[in-house]
Design a protein around this motif. Structure first.
Motif, short mmCIF file in Angstrom:
data_model
loop_
_atom_site.label_atom_id
_atom_site.label_comp_id
_atom_site.label_asym_id
_atom_site.label_seq_id
_atom_site.Cartn_x
_atom_site.Cartn_y
_atom_site.Cartn_z
N SER A 78 0.84 -1.21 0.00
CA SER A 78 0.00 0.00 0.00
C SER A 78 0.87 1.26 0.00
CB SER A 78 -0.95 0.00 1.20
OG SER A 78 -0.23 0.05 2.42
N TYR A 79 1.99 1.23 0.72
CA TYR A 79 2.92 2.36 0.69
C TYR A 79 3.49 2.55 -0.71
CZ TYR A 79 7.29 4.95 1.15
OH TYR A 79 8.31 5.86 0.95
N MET A 80 3.87 1.45 -1.37
CA MET A 80 4.44 1.56 -2.70
C MET A 80 3.42 2.09 -3.70
SD MET A 80 7.58 0.93 -2.31
CE MET A 80 8.03 0.96 -4.05
N ASP A 81 2.15 1.68 -3.57
CA ASP A 81 1.11 2.23 -4.44
C ASP A 81 0.99 3.74 -4.23
OD1 ASP A 81 0.56 -0.27 -5.44
OD2 ASP A 81 -1.19 -0.60 -4.15
N TRP A 82 1.07 4.18 -2.96
CA TRP A 82 1.02 5.61 -2.66
C TRP A 82 2.25 6.32 -3.25
CZ3 TRP A 82 4.58 8.42 0.25
CH2 TRP A 82 4.20 9.73 0.58
N LEU A 83 3.42 5.72 -3.06
CA LEU A 83 4.66 6.34 -3.53
C LEU A 83 4.65 6.53 -5.04
CD1 LEU A 83 7.52 7.32 -2.69
CD2 LEU A 83 8.31 4.98 -3.12
N ASP A 84 4.09 5.59 -5.76
CA ASP A 84 4.05 5.69 -7.22
C ASP A 84 3.30 6.93 -7.69
OD1 ASP A 84 5.51 3.39 -7.63
OD2 ASP A 84 3.75 2.10 -7.92
N GLN A 85 2.45 7.48 -6.85
CA GLN A 85 1.65 8.65 -7.24
C GLN A 85 2.26 9.98 -6.77
OE1 GLN A 85 -0.87 7.93 -9.28
NE2 GLN A 85 -0.21 5.80 -8.96
N GLN A 86 3.41 9.92 -6.09
CA GLN A 86 3.97 11.13 -5.51
C GLN A 86 5.00 11.79 -6.42
OE1 GLN A 86 2.43 12.09 -2.66
NE2 GLN A 86 1.31 10.20 -3.13
N PRO A 87 4.92 13.12 -6.59
CA PRO A 87 6.03 13.82 -7.23
C PRO A 87 7.25 13.78 -6.32
CG PRO A 87 4.46 15.39 -6.33
CD PRO A 87 3.85 14.03 -6.16
N MET A 88 8.43 13.78 -6.91
CA MET A 88 9.64 13.58 -6.11
C MET A 88 10.49 14.83 -5.97
SD MET A 88 9.95 10.61 -4.74
CE MET A 88 11.72 10.45 -4.47
N ALA A 89 10.06 15.96 -6.55
CA ALA A 89 10.91 17.16 -6.51
C ALA A 89 11.20 17.60 -5.08
CB ALA A 89 10.26 18.29 -7.29
N ALA A 90 10.18 17.59 -4.20
CA ALA A 90 10.41 18.02 -2.81
C ALA A 90 11.41 17.10 -2.11
CB ALA A 90 9.08 18.05 -2.06
N ALA A 91 11.31 15.80 -2.37
CA ALA A 91 12.27 14.87 -1.77
C ALA A 91 13.68 15.14 -2.28
CB ALA A 91 11.85 13.43 -2.08
N TYR A 92 13.81 15.47 -3.56
CA TYR A 92 15.14 15.78 -4.10
C TYR A 92 15.66 17.11 -3.55
CZ TYR A 92 15.66 11.90 -7.35
OH TYR A 92 15.85 10.65 -7.89
N HIS A 93 14.79 18.08 -3.31
CA HIS A 93 15.25 19.32 -2.68
C HIS A 93 15.80 19.04 -1.28
CE1 HIS A 93 14.39 22.51 -5.51
NE2 HIS A 93 13.18 22.03 -5.74
#
Length: 373
Positions: free
Chosen positions: A183-198
């Motif tokens: 369920s976490y991986m399904d959620w992660l697939d929908q997340q933009p990653m720019a904030a995590a990269y910042h």
């Protein structure tokens, strides 16, 4: 009858404990708590954690939260820093990214963050204490997952994957490798990653700020970048990307075996079929979207292991940091020492994880032909 209470993974309790551990003042910011909530729910409901695994997981989540607080404190009011050029090594897991990373780290003009640095960003303790703490972590990790030693060497003083920065945002597929958390991986697939990269960039700035002189370039490595190259480019414009390529049957079989070893440190109920299902579609989708040409430097695993110095020389030329005599000598000594070779053999079979190699070949025929793997 009395007993020891089960350590809680409830997100709110973790946040409170992290604030206390970091000596945080009221209002000091914590970020990415939505991801923490999704992850802890999945860990409780899906991951089948052992008692040992629950304790280790709790410590890791607390560590990520404490790092967030320390980083926010370290950068508050600090002027912008001059960043060296960034080089990112990526590719499907088990494609030689670690080997190339360690070789490039021998170059005196290239900076590759080491495990102890990545695990203790903005930690106020002296480096010697941080290194000792990292060594204790490695020793305990090998005790909990003894098969991991033959798959991926860990050493406080060696370069390591920068997932140890990104994962502090609770947005990284490393959690899906460590645990069965669909369920976490399904959620992660929908997340933009720019904030995590910042946030990755902010932590990297903290880490590099201790260097007396900037290197020509900083070399980072993580397979996960393969899934997020657009967001990576938004945050690190102009960065060089190196992509590794290997026969997908070999790489996917190897990463399934690695995943089984890692999950066994946290759960006594590890399912090979769940692992095979987790990686089959995820890896295949990434490779189906990978095409030759464009900006990345493409390196075949077969070429890297056949003539590593030639491949590294070509990579260094492309990134504008030529191989000097000193760099070649250090790389040659590294290869001669056999530091890249594990002490024991890593054995695995693709079929053990419910994956049909012939069907995988057919699905990825276009990728295999494009990169001659």
């Amino acid at each position: 009858m009395t007993g020891i209470a089960t350590p809680t993974l409830e997100a709110g309790r973790l946040v409170d404990e992290a604030r206390l551990a970091a000596g945080a003042e009221p209002g000091e910011p914590l970020r990415f708590l939505d991801g923490l909530g999704v992850l802890t729910t999945a860990l409780e409901e899906e991951a089948r954690l052992s008692e040992r695994g629950r304790a280790g997981t709790r410590a890791a989540l607390l560590g990520a939260l404490v790092t967030q607080l320390r980083v926010a404190r370290a950068v508050k009011g600090r002027p912008p820093v001059a960043r060296p050029r960034a080089v990112f090594i990526t590719g499907l897991l088990r494609t030689g990214t670690t080997f190339l990373h360690n070789l490039l780290a021998q170059h005196p003009d290239l900076r590759a963050p080491r495990l102890w640095e990545l695990m203790s960003v903005a930690d106020p303790r002296p480096p010697r204490e941080r290194i000792r703490g990292c060594a204790a972590y490695v020793e305990e990790y090998y005790r909990a997952a003894p098969d991991f030693r033959a798959i991926h060497p860990l050493d406080p003083q060696l370069p390591e994957e920068c997932h140890r920065l990104t994962a502090n945002s609770f947005r990284h597929f490393i959690y899906g490798l460590r645990y069965n958390v669909p369920s976490y991986m399904d959620w992660l697939d929908q997340q933009p990653m720019a904030a995590a990269y910042h946030f990755h960039q902010l932590q990297l700035d903290c880490l590099l700020s201790a260097d007396p002189e900037p290197a020509a370039a900083v070399v980072l490595k993580c397979p996960s970048h393969l899934w997020h190259l657009d967001d990576l480019d938004r945050v690190y414009p102009g960065a060089t990307v190196i992509r590794l390529h290997r026969d997908p049957k070999v790489a996917i079989g190897s990463v399934c075996s690695l995943t089984a070893a890692v999950r066994s440190a946290r759960s006594d109920d590890v399912s090979p079929s769940e692992i095979g299902a987790h990686w089959l579609d995820r890896a295949a989708r990434a490779l189906e979207a990978t095409h030759p040409g464009g900006a990345p430097i493409d390196v075949r695993y077969a070429d890297l292991v056949a003539d590593p110095l030639r491949v590294v020389a070509g990579v260094c030329e492309r990134i504008g940091v030529p191989v000097t005599v000193a760099a070649r000598d250090r790389m040659t000594r590294y290869l001669a020492a056999g530091a890249d070779k594990p002490a024991t053999t890593h054995r695995y079979r693709l079929g053990d994880f419910g994956i049909d190699g012939d069907r995988l070949d057919r699905r990825l025929a276009a990728y295999r032909a494009a990169f001659d793997v």
